[in-house]
Design an enzyme around this catalytic site. Sequence first.
Site, mmCIF file in Angstrom:
data_model
loop_
_atom_site.group_PDB
_atom_site.id
_atom_site.type_symbol
_atom_site.label_atom_id
_atom_site.label_comp_id
_atom_site.label_asym_id
_atom_site.label_seq_id
_atom_site.Cartn_x
_atom_site.Cartn_y
_atom_site.Cartn_z
ATOM 1 N N ARG A 55 1.092 -1.631 0.324
ATOM 2 C CA ARG A 55 0.094 0.094 -0.160
ATOM 3 C C ARG A 55 0.624 1.170 0.557
ATOM 4 O O ARG A 55 0.016 2.388 -0.131
ATOM 5 C CB ARG A 55 -1.221 0.163 1.325
ATOM 6 C CG ARG A 55 -1.882 -0.929 1.794
ATOM 7 C CD ARG A 55 -2.754 -0.844 2.852
ATOM 8 N NE ARG A 55 -1.803 -1.162 3.816
ATOM 9 C CZ ARG A 55 -1.533 -1.318 5.239
ATOM 10 N NH1 ARG A 55 -2.553 -0.530 5.406
ATOM 11 N NH2 ARG A 55 -1.014 -1.038 6.322
ATOM 12 N N GLN A 70 7.225 26.013 16.462
ATOM 13 C CA GLN A 70 6.885 26.283 15.800
ATOM 14 C C GLN A 70 7.152 25.392 14.045
ATOM 15 O O GLN A 70 8.533 24.689 14.587
ATOM 16 C CB GLN A 70 7.496 27.393 15.511
ATOM 17 C CG GLN A 70 7.388 28.147 13.498
ATOM 18 C CD GLN A 70 7.563 29.709 13.457
ATOM 19 O OE1 GLN A 70 7.723 30.246 14.309
ATOM 20 N NE2 GLN A 70 8.765 29.902 12.495
ATOM 21 N N ARG A 122 19.369 27.988 -0.295
ATOM 22 C CA ARG A 122 18.374 28.578 0.419
ATOM 23 C C ARG A 122 20.006 29.347 1.890
ATOM 24 O O ARG A 122 20.338 27.878 2.436
ATOM 25 C CB ARG A 122 17.739 28.332 1.286
ATOM 26 C CG ARG A 122 16.021 28.633 0.528
ATOM 27 C CD ARG A 122 15.225 28.304 1.295
ATOM 28 N NE ARG A 122 13.899 27.770 0.265
ATOM 29 C CZ ARG A 122 13.175 28.879 -0.155
ATOM 30 N NH1 ARG A 122 13.557 30.305 0.515
ATOM 31 N NH2 ARG A 122 12.052 28.849 -1.350
ATOM 32 N N LYS A 149 16.323 23.294 15.183
ATOM 33 C CA LYS A 149 15.965 23.018 13.773
ATOM 34 C C LYS A 149 15.561 21.300 13.234
ATOM 35 O O LYS A 149 16.308 20.822 13.673
ATOM 36 C CB LYS A 149 16.152 23.723 12.599
ATOM 37 C CG LYS A 149 15.921 25.366 12.840
ATOM 38 C CD LYS A 149 16.513 25.612 11.248
ATOM 39 C CE LYS A 149 16.739 27.239 11.471
ATOM 40 N NZ LYS A 149 17.239 28.400 10.359
ATOM 41 N N LYS A 191 18.385 38.946 -1.077
ATOM 42 C CA LYS A 191 18.598 38.602 0.576
ATOM 43 C C LYS A 191 19.890 38.079 1.149
ATOM 44 O O LYS A 191 20.786 38.281 1.768
ATOM 45 C CB LYS A 191 17.132 38.240 1.400
ATOM 46 C CG LYS A 191 17.790 38.462 3.269
ATOM 47 C CD LYS A 191 16.689 38.403 3.995
ATOM 48 C CE LYS A 191 16.485 36.629 3.829
ATOM 49 N NZ LYS A 191 15.688 35.821 4.969
ATOM 50 N N ASP A 192 19.989 36.803 0.629
ATOM 51 C CA ASP A 192 20.923 35.449 0.310
ATOM 52 C C ASP A 192 22.407 36.282 -0.305
ATOM 53 O O ASP A 192 23.632 35.683 0.803
ATOM 54 C CB ASP A 192 20.884 33.963 0.764
ATOM 55 C CG ASP A 192 19.322 33.778 1.572
ATOM 56 O OD1 ASP A 192 18.969 34.598 2.215
ATOM 57 O OD2 ASP A 192 19.165 32.825 1.015
#
Length: 174
Positions: free
Chosen positions: A21, A44, A56, A68, A163-164
């Site tokens: 399955r 979060q 990123r 994280k 930004k990066d």
Amino acid sequence: MTVYEENGIYVIEPDLYTDDRGYFLESYSDKYFIEAGLNLNFVQDNISYSKKNVLRGLHFQIENPQGKLIYPIKGEIFDVIVDINKNSNTFGQHYSVSLSEENNLQLWVPDGFAHGFCVTSKEATIVYKCTDFYNPSSEKTIIWDDSELDIKWPNNKYIISDKDKQGKKLSELF
């Protein structure tokens, strides 16, 4: 679930149960993390979608540092973390690992580390469980190609946010 640790960096391999399955895996269990010495409080969850060659990072927060737990639910990424704790024996050193929907590996990024990744598959969807809230006024970026870090990214043609692109060398930030 198997937890591998080296110098405070954890790679987690969830148990995968497959049949005709499909599959089932437990993506997070407090029980296994506590047994490995990680008593975490996640506040979060984030989901990031990116196309091939998107890079990123390398992001971190000065105030409200975030731990994280990173794992892809689709695709593959080359994930990199850099120790930015000035009092650490491994300050400025990086660790990299390939995370994919095929290998189901997860990476625990402790606070005190910068984090970034590049997408090596056609596209990737990444889940982040975070120990503190995002604080844009506290966010900093180490430039991805900082020669002092000597990160061996998979290629050199990336899609990078403005930004990066403005990131600084680690030595300029500390």
